[in-house]
Write a protein that holds these residues in place. Structure first.
Motif, short mmCIF file in Angstrom:
data_model
loop_
_atom_site.label_atom_id
_atom_site.label_comp_id
_atom_site.label_asym_id
_atom_site.label_seq_id
_atom_site.Cartn_x
_atom_site.Cartn_y
_atom_site.Cartn_z
N ALA C 142 1.56 13.51 3.22
CA ALA C 142 0.47 12.91 2.46
C ALA C 142 0.85 12.77 0.99
N ALA C 143 1.48 13.83 0.47
CA ALA C 143 1.90 13.76 -0.94
C ALA C 143 2.90 12.64 -1.14
N ARG C 144 3.83 12.50 -0.19
CA ARG C 144 4.80 11.42 -0.30
C ARG C 144 4.12 10.07 -0.25
N ALA C 145 3.20 9.93 0.72
CA ALA C 145 2.56 8.63 0.90
C ALA C 145 1.78 8.23 -0.34
N VAL C 146 1.10 9.20 -0.96
CA VAL C 146 0.32 8.86 -2.14
C VAL C 146 1.24 8.44 -3.28
N SER C 147 2.29 9.23 -3.53
CA SER C 147 3.14 8.86 -4.66
C SER C 147 3.81 7.52 -4.40
N GLN C 148 4.14 7.27 -3.15
CA GLN C 148 4.77 6.00 -2.82
C GLN C 148 3.81 4.83 -3.01
N ASN C 149 2.59 5.00 -2.51
CA ASN C 149 1.64 3.89 -2.60
C ASN C 149 1.24 3.60 -4.02
N VAL C 150 1.06 4.67 -4.80
CA VAL C 150 0.71 4.47 -6.20
C VAL C 150 1.85 3.73 -6.91
N ALA C 151 3.06 4.16 -6.63
CA ALA C 151 4.19 3.58 -7.32
C ALA C 151 4.35 2.10 -6.99
N TYR C 152 4.08 1.72 -5.76
CA TYR C 152 4.36 0.33 -5.39
C TYR C 152 3.18 -0.60 -5.57
N CYS C 207 7.84 -4.61 -2.15
CA CYS C 207 6.62 -3.85 -2.37
C CYS C 207 5.74 -3.84 -1.13
N PHE C 208 5.69 -4.97 -0.48
CA PHE C 208 4.85 -5.07 0.72
C PHE C 208 5.37 -4.12 1.79
N MET C 209 6.68 -4.04 1.94
CA MET C 209 7.21 -3.11 2.95
C MET C 209 6.94 -1.67 2.56
N ALA C 210 7.06 -1.38 1.27
CA ALA C 210 6.82 -0.01 0.84
C ALA C 210 5.35 0.35 0.97
N GLU C 211 4.47 -0.62 0.68
CA GLU C 211 3.04 -0.36 0.77
C GLU C 211 2.61 -0.10 2.20
N THR C 212 3.25 -0.79 3.13
CA THR C 212 2.85 -0.61 4.53
C THR C 212 3.62 0.51 5.19
N ASN C 213 4.38 1.30 4.42
CA ASN C 213 5.13 2.43 4.96
C ASN C 213 6.08 2.02 6.06
N ARG C 214 6.74 0.90 5.87
CA ARG C 214 7.69 0.47 6.89
C ARG C 214 9.08 0.95 6.52
N ALA C 215 9.90 1.19 7.56
CA ALA C 215 11.29 1.53 7.30
C ALA C 215 11.93 0.38 6.53
N PRO C 216 12.81 0.60 5.60
CA PRO C 216 13.40 1.90 5.23
C PRO C 216 12.56 2.72 4.27
N PHE C 217 11.29 2.37 4.09
CA PHE C 217 10.45 3.14 3.17
C PHE C 217 9.43 3.98 3.93
N THR C 300 15.62 8.08 0.28
CA THR C 300 14.93 9.32 -0.06
C THR C 300 13.77 9.02 -0.98
N LEU C 301 12.88 9.99 -1.10
CA LEU C 301 11.69 9.79 -1.93
C LEU C 301 12.08 9.48 -3.37
N TRP C 302 13.10 10.22 -3.84
CA TRP C 302 13.45 10.06 -5.26
C TRP C 302 14.00 8.66 -5.53
N SER C 303 14.87 8.19 -4.68
CA SER C 303 15.41 6.86 -4.95
C SER C 303 14.34 5.80 -4.76
N LEU C 304 13.41 6.09 -3.85
CA LEU C 304 12.30 5.16 -3.67
C LEU C 304 11.46 5.05 -4.93
N LEU C 305 11.11 6.21 -5.50
CA LEU C 305 10.30 6.18 -6.71
C LEU C 305 11.08 5.61 -7.88
#
Lengths: 372, 184, 331
Positions: C142-152, C207-217, C300-305
């Protein structure tokens, strides 16, 4: 517990990774102490499929213990077969016909390729890429078919005998091996293009999970882990056994000490295995595959004996103590991943969870061999 | 790594405190390739506890180059000597010599930096007081190997940071590789 | 009378949208599995119906007939409501999407804003689901998903604002109409005033792929790390709703990309415009997403952010300024 001082910190939390977890490839359990996404401490907990192979070695005759060797590292079982039969041949001074030695080398190297292929697929699966696994399995299937035609089994082989092999190989097997090598050679560039040169993969592996040569030495790590840390050590070269000295092959060594280095060592090792197999098939002599005179009941002279071979994951060694009876007095199995995994706790400190799991994948674990 | 120096140091260590045991004849292992050997296995040597000392054994027969037996309190010093020689601890294990009422702890060292050298260090300890110092301070890898040996033989490695069951369940109360273990 | 017609129309749209969303979710799973099988040289589902076409129905029946297990110690209300939050906003978004000139449930003036408003609710579902599960893997996820969604969400919005500036409207229909006439007028090319068109298109797609939590994100459900992430503890239809919500979001993301960049329902050569063009483009995009998923390993989360905060956001801001300046100068 070693982690008790660290767990005093209330910001940290513990996670049980395993014994049922997709990344541990079996029943390894790792007690992780986490600080958010960072690993503070990772303590592997072993023994979930411990079967006491060493006690079995004391309870059955030398020959009856042979099938156990296929149950240690089920992915490169023939290396373990080889280590055991060579030890017993050394103890009982049994001469092996040359053709049998060549067959042993060919089958063992095929098995090594299949082990590395499976590792390759599973490792990329750890990193989240699903497709290479099935491509690797596709290739590996050919090896299993070939080995099945010779040994009769697909995974837990028990093919070598004291003094040779259980049966001779046919020409179809040898040509099949050559066909397979041709196929794998044509597919290796694809693997490298698809996976090795992938930007995301490089980012995930380069500089991740550093294991220095000194750490390898302190922990007794061998195999690709050691060679990925810049040490040129391969039992096949350093203390040659069987007919390996007759072949011209290189030992891939990478100095980067990271997960990428270990990855590249294994990928290059597959090429070298293919070179060995080709040379062996070109040179294989005619002749018997069993020694003429092998005693029915082997009773080696009293004393203790040590023999090491290069399995797919590192140095597999057996220390056998004989009292001149038809059973071993003591049978110690030194499995490579046991030592390789023991450095995980120290090396994984401060890593990201994702990196720690990538690092664990790069060590190439086979749990039955660790737990024995 | 200087092989001769290492052997010299280990020899000194092995002979320490037992002046009369320094001269041990090198073992002559009959490595006869003929098959007549196994027809009548040698039962000549009566079981007798091995004495401390250093043997240079035939690698082709035994799989090791040097075989040292030392006093149990000296295993850490032996480990330090071999650590200085840049050797690797491959395995630690035990052997139960129940007839001699002794346990043997075996350390397998090898050299991974070049020319092959395998040294085995052993120490005997009484069976009813199985205490031996830990070498996990010198070689981190000994940690697990010693825990495994503790599992199987109940050998107490003094000073070990975490001497718990490793491969056996944490609540078990037996040591399966002892020769008087009768199953459970 | 007017009210009656409105109610009937509303019902038709309601049923149509739900059917479209659910049918897409179900059959995209089939497409995904067949696509994965094709890439991996397998057969994929083939037992249920011809070419396994009834597999989604069988899967749905299975999910619905399973017992809904609520683990001990979870926060029950939140645990139950999280899958709904995942699904409902996804269906709401379909209300504003113009599939063609006439097929649009509600032609809202601020349609784009509404889409982003509802889309940002989605992350709440992941957070609640993970948090309420009382599972450490789920919490990390959940923490990952939130930081990812906010970022993208930020670069996605900024890029969308660029399009709004170029086309001068937040009404999705007008944005599409702005791109009428042929593919050279579409926003993904620089010819139509969106001067950095191709790059913004690629960024938006990422961004769309990252927002929808699709691989590779797909960090939130990184299988080899977090088992199943935020829906580890969910079974039966709770999991099913998360799953359908994910696929509905993919459809929405692809539809939005088509609307903003690929000329909506307009034919590339200005000929037979209509809903089929919209669907063709949308499914091609979805197919691309499937291909990418089965090709790349996970970041990884870090490179994603890092990718978002250090590359995408600065660039999208620069893009916004540059576009604004160029519009001022040239237009």
């Amino acid at each position: 517990m070693s982690s008790q001082t660290a767990s005093q910190n209330k910001e940290h939390f513990e996670i049980n990774l395993g014994p049922q977890h997709p990344a541990t490839h079996g029943v390894l359990r790792v007690k992780l102490l986490m600080d958010g996404e960072y690993v503070v401490d990772a303590e592997p907990v072993l023994g979930y499929i411990h079967r006491m192979h060493e006690l079995m070695g004391e309870n059955r005759t030398w020959a009856k213990y042979l099938p156990n060797m296929g149950r240690l590292d089920y992915l490169s079982a023939l290396s373990y077969n080889l280590g055991y039969v060579e030890l017993v041949e050394k103890m009982a001074a049994i001469e092996v016909p040359e053709r049998a030695e060549y067959i042993r080398v060919i089958t063992t190297e095929m098995n090594r390729i299949s082990s590395h292929l499976l590792w390759f697929g599973a490792f990329v699966l750890d990193l989240g890429g699903f497709t290479p696994l099935l491509y690797a399995f596709d290739d590996r299937e050919h090896i299993l078919d070939l080995l099945e035609s010779v040994t009769g089994s697909r995974l837990t082989y028990c093919y070598f005998r004291f003094g040779g092999c259980s049966n001779d190989v046919e020409d179809e097997f040898l040509t099949g091996c050559l066909t397979f090598i041709k196929r794998l050679r044509s597919r290796m560039p694809m693997y490298h293009n698809l996976v090795t040169k992938n930007v995301i993969l490089m980012q995930r592996l380069e500089g991740v999970g550093p294991v220095s040569a000194e750490m390898c030495r302190k922990y007794g790590a061998t195999g690709p882990v050691l060679r990925g840390s810049g040490i040129n050590y391969d039992v096949r070269k350093n203390e040659p056994y069987s007919v390996y000295p007759e072949f011209d092959f290189d030992v891939p060594v990478y100095n980067e000490c990271d997960s990428m280095a270990r990855y590249m060592v294994r990928m290059d090792e597959m090429d070298q295995c293919m070179r060995i197999i080709e040379q062996a098939i070109a040179k294989i002599p005619e002749g018997p595959v069993m020694a003429a005179k092998v005693p029915k009941m082997i009773k080696p002279a009293a004393g203790d004996y040590y023999h090491a071979v290069e399995a797919a994951r590192g140095t597999f060694a057996i220390r056998a103590v004989s009292e001149g009876k038809n059973q071993a007095y003591r049978m110690k199995l030194r499995s490579p991943t046991f030592s390789n995994l023991s450095l995980f706790q120290e090396a994984s400190k401060g890593m990201l969870l994702a990196d720690a799991l990538a690092f664990m994948g790069s060590i190439d674990l086979v749990i039955p061999e660790i737990d024995r | 790594m200087n092989k001769a120096n290492v052997i010299q140091e280990l020899k000194a260590l092995a002979s320490e405190g037992m002046p009369d045991e320094t001269e041990v004849a090198p073992v002559v292992e009959p490595a006869s390739p003929e098959g007549d050997q196994e027809a009548k296995p040698k039962k000549a040597a009566p079981p007798e506890p091995r004495k401390n000392g250093l043997l240079e054994v035939d690698y082709a027969v035994k799989g090791v180059h040097v075989d040292v037996q030392i006093n149990s309190e000296n295993v850490v010093r032996a480990a330090e000597i071999l650590d200085r020689a840049a050797m690797t601890l491959e395995a630690v294990t035990g052997v139960d010599w129940i007839k001699d009422k002794e346990l043997e702890v075996v350390y397998d060292y090898s050299y991974t930096g070049g020319e092959c050298l395998r040294i085995v260090v052993r120490a005997r300890i009484p069976r009813d007081e199985p205490n031996i110092p830990t070498v996990s301070e010198v070689f981190g890898g000994a940690n697990w190997h010693e825990r495994e040996t503790f599992d199987f033989f109940g050998i107490n490695f003094e000073g070990h940071p975490q001497l718990e069951y490793l491969l056996l369940p944490e609540d078990c109360d037996f040591h399966p590789l002892l020769k008087d273990f009768k199953g459970c | 009378m007017d009210l009656g017609i409105n109610v009937v129309e509303m019902l038709i749209y309601l049923v149509g949208i739900i059917a479209f969303a659910a049918g897409n979710a179900a059959y995209l799973v089939w497409v995904e599995r067949k696509g994965a099988a094709h890439i991996q040289r397998r057969t994929g589902p083939k037992e249920v119906g011809p070419y396994g076409l009834l597999q989604p129905l069988a899967d749905g029946a299975k999910l619905m007939s399973k017992q809904l297990i609520i683990p001990d110690g979870v926060d029950k209300p939140l645990f139950m409501v999280a899958p709904l939050i995942a699904m409902v906003p996804a269906i709401m978004i379909f209300v504003t999407i113009p599939f063609s000139d006439s097929i649009i449930a509600r032609d809202i003036n601020l349609g784009l804003l509404m889409i982003f408003a509802f889309a940002s609710v989605n992350v709440l579902a992941l957070l609640l689901g993970g948090w309420a599960s009382r599972n450490k893997y789920a919490v990390i996820s959940a923490a990952r998903a939130v930081s990812q969604n906010v970022a993208y969400e930020i670069p996605m919005l900024i890029i969308a604002i660029t399009i709004v500036m170029v086309s001068g409207s937040m009404n999705l229909k007008e944005i599409v109409d702005f791109q009428a006439g042929g593919f050279w007028n579409w926003n993904f090319l620089p010819t139509n005033g969106n001067f950095l068109g191709p790059i913004t298109f690629v960024l938006f797609f990422i961004c769309f792929m990252a927002e929808t939590n699709r691989a590779p994100f797909d960090l939130g459900e990184a299988e080899s790390e977090l088992i199943a992430g935020f829906h580890t503890e969910y079974g039966s239809m709770g999991f099913g709703l998360f799953f359908m919500g994910e696929y509905a979001n993919i459809v929405i993301g692809a539809a939005l990309t088509v609307i903003l960049f690929l000329g909506g329902w307009y034919c590339p050569f200005g000929l037979t415009d209509g809903i089929w063009w919209f669907l063709i483009k949308m499914y091609l995009l979805i197919w691309t997403v499937v291909l990418i998923r089965w090709t790349y390993p996970r970041v990884t989360l870090w490179s994603l952010l890092n990718l978002s905060w250090k590359i995408l956001i600065p660039f999208s801001l620069f893009n916004l300024l540059a576009s604004a300046g160029l519009i001022k100068i040239l237009g």
